[in-house]
Each structure stands twice: as C-alpha cells, then as structure tokens.
Design a protein around this motif. Structure first.
Motif, PDB file in Angstrom:
ATOM      1  N   CYS A 163     -13.229  -0.525   6.084  1.00  0.00           N
ATOM      2  CA  CYS A 163     -12.557   1.264   6.322  1.00  0.00           C
ATOM      3  C   CYS A 163     -13.684   2.169   5.604  1.00  0.00           C
ATOM      4  N   LYS A 164     -13.836   2.075   4.435  1.00  0.00           N
ATOM      5  CA  LYS A 164     -14.481   2.289   3.351  1.00  0.00           C
ATOM      6  C   LYS A 164     -15.872   2.532   3.096  1.00  0.00           C
ATOM      7  N   SER A 165     -16.427   1.603   4.127  1.00  0.00           N
ATOM      8  CA  SER A 165     -17.738   1.082   4.622  1.00  0.00           C
ATOM      9  C   SER A 165     -18.112   2.208   6.245  1.00  0.00           C
ATOM     10  N   LEU A 166     -17.246   2.487   6.463  1.00  0.00           N
ATOM     11  CA  LEU A 166     -17.385   2.743   7.860  1.00  0.00           C
ATOM     12  C   LEU A 166     -17.113   4.428   7.507  1.00  0.00           C
ATOM     13  N   ALA A 167     -16.210   4.384   6.169  1.00  0.00           N
ATOM     14  CA  ALA A 167     -16.414   6.270   5.910  1.00  0.00           C
ATOM     15  C   ALA A 167     -16.901   6.638   5.069  1.00  0.00           C
ATOM     16  N   GLY A 168     -18.170   5.706   4.422  1.00  0.00           N
ATOM     17  CA  GLY A 168     -19.565   5.717   3.909  1.00  0.00           C
ATOM     18  C   GLY A 168     -20.772   6.315   4.685  1.00  0.00           C
ATOM     19  N   LYS A 169     -20.590   5.719   5.780  1.00  0.00           N
ATOM     20  CA  LYS A 169     -21.740   5.119   6.441  1.00  0.00           C
ATOM     21  C   LYS A 169     -21.874   6.533   8.111  1.00  0.00           C
ATOM     22  N   PRO A 171     -18.430   7.725   9.114  1.00  0.00           N
ATOM     23  CA  PRO A 171     -17.046   8.256   9.182  1.00  0.00           C
ATOM     24  C   PRO A 171     -16.391   9.058  11.114  1.00  0.00           C
ATOM     25  N   GLU A 172     -17.597   8.954  11.655  1.00  0.00           N
ATOM     26  CA  GLU A 172     -17.217   9.347  13.066  1.00  0.00           C
ATOM     27  C   GLU A 172     -16.346   8.433  13.923  1.00  0.00           C
ATOM     28  N   LEU A 173     -15.965   7.135  12.778  1.00  0.00           N
ATOM     29  CA  LEU A 173     -15.501   6.027  13.917  1.00  0.00           C
ATOM     30  C   LEU A 173     -14.078   6.134  13.177  1.00  0.00           C
ATOM     31  N   LEU A 174     -13.852   6.335  12.442  1.00  0.00           N
ATOM     32  CA  LEU A 174     -12.154   6.388  11.613  1.00  0.00           C
ATOM     33  C   LEU A 174     -11.445   6.448  12.954  1.00  0.00           C
ATOM     34  N   ASP A 175     -11.913   7.739  13.904  1.00  0.00           N
ATOM     35  CA  ASP A 175     -10.268   7.858  14.638  1.00  0.00           C
ATOM     36  C   ASP A 175     -10.560   7.362  16.531  1.00  0.00           C
ATOM     37  N   PHE A 176     -11.420   6.703  16.247  1.00  0.00           N
ATOM     38  CA  PHE A 176     -11.569   5.815  17.244  1.00  0.00           C
ATOM     39  C   PHE A 176      -9.895   5.356  17.753  1.00  0.00           C
ATOM     40  N   HIS A 177      -9.317   4.962  17.491  1.00  0.00           N
ATOM     41  CA  HIS A 177      -7.201   5.353  18.102  1.00  0.00           C
ATOM     42  C   HIS A 177      -7.313   6.979  19.231  1.00  0.00           C
ATOM     43  N   GLY A 282      -3.150  -0.331  14.429  1.00  0.00           N
ATOM     44  CA  GLY A 282      -2.246  -0.256  13.108  1.00  0.00           C
ATOM     45  C   GLY A 282      -2.447  -0.491  11.761  1.00  0.00           C
ATOM     46  N   LEU A 283      -3.007  -1.853  11.780  1.00  0.00           N
ATOM     47  CA  LEU A 283      -3.857  -2.793  10.516  1.00  0.00           C
ATOM     48  C   LEU A 283      -4.683  -1.248   9.897  1.00  0.00           C
ATOM     49  N   PHE A 284      -5.830  -1.263  10.990  1.00  0.00           N
ATOM     50  CA  PHE A 284      -6.869  -0.237  10.183  1.00  0.00           C
ATOM     51  C   PHE A 284      -6.887   1.085   9.802  1.00  0.00           C
ATOM     52  N   ARG A 285      -5.283   1.601  10.579  1.00  0.00           N
ATOM     53  CA  ARG A 285      -5.311   3.195  10.214  1.00  0.00           C
ATOM     54  C   ARG A 285      -4.158   3.628   8.350  1.00  0.00           C
ATOM     55  N   LYS A 286      -3.823   2.150   8.573  1.00  0.00           N
ATOM     56  CA  LYS A 286      -2.743   1.945   7.370  1.00  0.00           C
ATOM     57  C   LYS A 286      -3.870   1.829   6.489  1.00  0.00           C
ATOM     58  N   ALA A 287      -5.226   0.904   6.405  1.00  0.00           N
ATOM     59  CA  ALA A 287      -6.290   0.267   5.431  1.00  0.00           C
ATOM     60  C   ALA A 287      -6.778   1.699   4.994  1.00  0.00           C
ATOM     61  N   HIS A 288      -7.014   2.220   6.072  1.00  0.00           N
ATOM     62  CA  HIS A 288      -7.871   3.829   5.473  1.00  0.00           C
ATOM     63  C   HIS A 288      -7.307   4.969   4.611  1.00  0.00           C
ATOM     64  N   GLU A 289      -5.855   4.318   4.833  1.00  0.00           N
ATOM     65  CA  GLU A 289      -5.027   5.881   4.110  1.00  0.00           C
ATOM     66  C   GLU A 289      -4.643   5.435   3.031  1.00  0.00           C
ATOM     67  N   GLU A 290      -4.283   4.013   2.653  1.00  0.00           N
ATOM     68  CA  GLU A 290      -4.712   3.487   1.486  1.00  0.00           C
ATOM     69  C   GLU A 290      -5.760   3.815   0.651  1.00  0.00           C
ATOM     70  N   ASN A 291      -6.673   3.205   1.956  1.00  0.00           N
ATOM     71  CA  ASN A 291      -8.016   4.121   1.116  1.00  0.00           C
ATOM     72  C   ASN A 291      -7.852   4.799   0.417  1.00  0.00           C
ATOM     73  N   LEU A 292      -7.920   6.257   1.413  1.00  0.00           N
ATOM     74  CA  LEU A 292      -7.529   7.879   0.759  1.00  0.00           C
ATOM     75  C   LEU A 292      -6.899   8.131   0.066  1.00  0.00           C
ATOM     76  N   LYS A 293      -5.313   7.318  -0.829  1.00  0.00           N
ATOM     77  CA  LYS A 293      -4.480   7.394  -1.703  1.00  0.00           C
ATOM     78  C   LYS A 293      -5.420   6.546  -2.941  1.00  0.00           C
ATOM     79  N   GLN A 294      -5.913   5.423  -2.208  1.00  0.00           N
ATOM     80  CA  GLN A 294      -6.444   5.144  -3.986  1.00  0.00           C
ATOM     81  C   GLN A 294      -7.831   5.800  -4.064  1.00  0.00           C
ATOM     82  N   ILE A 295      -8.422   6.772  -3.193  1.00  0.00           N
ATOM     83  CA  ILE A 295      -9.509   7.819  -3.711  1.00  0.00           C
ATOM     84  C   ILE A 295      -8.677   8.931  -4.736  1.00  0.00           C
ATOM     85  N   GLU A 296      -7.981   9.972  -4.051  1.00  0.00           N
ATOM     86  CA  GLU A 296      -7.607  10.300  -4.570  1.00  0.00           C
ATOM     87  C   GLU A 296      -6.312  10.377  -5.947  1.00  0.00           C
TER      88      GLU A 296
END
Length: 332
Positions: A163-169, A171-177, A282-296
């Motif tokens: 998720c972090k890798s995709l968010a960096g290079k 980010p348009e893929l993060l909403d694939f769901h 579900g696992l992907f979205r959870k991990a991305h949300e946790e990454n965002l919380k960690q960044i914040e």
C-alpha cells in the motif's frame, strides 16, 4: 381451522382454484389447500358413505368438493408454482446477473491487474537468488499471505509495504475496489444453488405440461383450468428458455474468471475466487488506513517535538549578576 380463513363458499373457492386466480387465493391459502387434501383412505370412506351427504360436517363437505376434480392435489401444486413463478424467475435472473457483473468487473479492472503485477514483483524481489525468484505468476490464495509476512521487530506487513509503495508511485490504484462494485454481493452466491433453483423452475414447467396433457381427459370440470394453464405455459416457456440460456452464459463466464487468475475451475471455482478477492480488498483497505494513521501520528509527533524545541529556545536565561534576560546573540 384452515377453512375458517377462507371467507367464501367451497364451490367459489374451487372455481377460483381451477381458474388459477391468484387475486382471490394467495400463495399461503393454496399451500394450505395442498396440505389438507384428503388422503386415499379419507376419500374411500366418503365414497362408501351411503347416508345424506348434506348432513356431513364442513371438513367432509370440503373433501367432497375436492373429489369432484381429478388429480386435485396436482392442480393445486401447479397453482402454487404459477403464483411463485415470476418471483422465482426474477430472483434467479437477478443473482445470475450479479455474478456476470462481478466477472466482467474483475476482468475489466486495469487497476487490479497492475496491483497483481506489483505483488508478483515484490515476491520475486524477496525471493531473488532462489528458484522462486523468477516466478511468472502465483496462486491466488497467496495474496492473502501478504499480511502474514512482517518486517523485523515491526508491525508492518508486506500488505502495508504494498500500500505504501502504491501510494508513493501510483496513488490512483488505491481505490481499485471501486471497480468491483458487484464483488461482495456475488461472493455470497453459490452457482450450484443457482443451478438448483434454475432446474427447479425447469422441472416445475415440465410438470405443468404433464398436468395440461393429463387434464385433457378430465371433462368439463377442468375446461377453465386447461385454458388458463395453456395461456400460462405459452407465456412462461420463453422466460424459462431465456433463464436457461443466461445460466449457461454465466457459468462459462465464471469458469473463465478462474482461468483468468490461473486457477482450475474444477478445483478453484468462481465462489472461491470471489471470496479470496473480497478478503484481499478488505485487508488491502485496512492496511492502507493503518498507513495513513501512522503517517498522521508521525506528523503530530514531529509537530509536537518542533513546538517543544521552539518553547525551549524562548525560555529566559539568568546572567552572571542574577538578572533575567534573553540569550545573547552570537552575532555582533
């Protein structure tokens, strides 16, 4: 007790039943008529009764009314099938179209395809120098194992890294769901169950045809029944054929999805593909949300430390003579 719920003379009730008129008798009433059809023993008792039939009770009068029509239980069952027919067709068709939509969305999602390529790249990078380091694909189940591999002394998993890798290079893929709007509904459906429902409709229509043929020898008592049933058969035949064709098409699409992800449809059917991918989402979205919380959290921590340093820089200092003053500037 059942008869008290039917507020009409027995003769009118039978007329409505033989006319297959669901505006007078509903599904529950017809099911009760089926349930309380007389047994062979009960019919034999009434046939052998030599007294005045007008003196018999309401239940016996009800049985006598039913006995005027050959194969009355079969006719009631046909009536029940007719009442439920359009609902059955609509429900099965809706579920088949949901599966078809999910298959189309999965094959058409370019974002999902790129994410799968990234997962393969990560796997090959980790396994570089080993026989598994040049893989051209992976089992679909393995995408769920991304949450099992963790960094040393860290809660970060490969899913977080992805998720972090995709968010960096990318980010348009993060909403694939959002490409997979039918996936959750489709994952709850079993093609085997849909096949059974579709076959139940087909077999039900076959029984309609059989009863229509058998009733040709009933005489005038079944005239209205035969006419109404023939009209129903003419109208419903096309619906059943269309449903059977749709089921065949969806079955082929479901098998094609398993093959699309490199799996054998016989061993890894559509239901399993849908379930695996829904879990991955579900696992992907959870991990991305946790990454965002960690960044914040890290941002807030850095801000707090910066404020603390700034506060220390503004703290008054004492001179040698005991007077309080500001720190001397190093510049003259």
């Amino acid at each position: 007790i059942m008869l008290t719920k039917i507020k009409m003379p027995l003769s009118e009730m039978m007329s409505a039943a033989l006319a297959l008129d669901d505006s007078i008798l509903d599904a529950d009433q017809v099911e009760n008529l089926i349930k309380f059809c007389p047994t062979k023993e009960e019919m034999d008792l009434l046939k052998n009764f030599t007294g005045d039939k007008e003196t018999l009770g309401k239940c016996e009068q009800f049985f006598l009314e039913l006995m005027k029509v050959p194969r009355i239980e079969s006719k009631f069952r046909i009536f029940a099938f007719k009442i439920q027919f359009q609902t059955q067709i609509r429900d099965v068709r809706k579920n088949l179209l949901t599966v078809a939509a999910a298959c189309e969305e999965l094959r058409g999602s370019e974002k999902l395809k790129v994410i799968m390529k990234n997962i393969l790249l990560i796997g090959n990078t980790l396994n570089e120098g080993t026989p598994r380091g040049q893989a051209v694909g992976f089992r679909l189940d393995s995408i769920l194992k991304l949450v099992e591999t963790r960094a040393t002394s860290s809660r970060t998993t490969l899913m977080h890294f992805l998720c972090k890798s995709l968010a960096g290079k990318s980010p348009e893929l993060l909403d694939f769901h959002e490409d997979l709007v039918s996936l959750e509904a489709a994952s709850k459906l079993q093609l085997k169950a849909l096949a059974e429902e579709q076959q139940a409709v087909v077999k039900g229509l076959e029984k309609v045809e059989q009863e229509l043929t058998a009733s040709e020898t009933d005489g005038p008592v079944s005239d209205v029944f035969r006419k109404t049933l023939k009209e129903f058969l003419d109208d419903s035949g096309a619906d059943v054929r269309a449903l059977s064709a749709l089921y065949a098409d969806v079955g082929r699409s479901a098998d094609a999805i398993s093959l699309y992800f490199g799996e054998d449809p016989a061993k890894y059917p559509f239901e399993q593909v849908a379930s695996t991918l829904l879990t991955f989402v579900g696992l992907f979205r959870k991990a991305h949300e946790e990454n965002l919380k960690q960044i914040e959290a890290e941002r807030k921590k850095a801000l707090k430390e910066a404020e603390k340093e700034a506060s220390q820089d503004r703290t008054p200092v004492k001179s040698k003579d005991g007077n309080v003053g500001s720190p001397r500037s190093p510049f003259k």
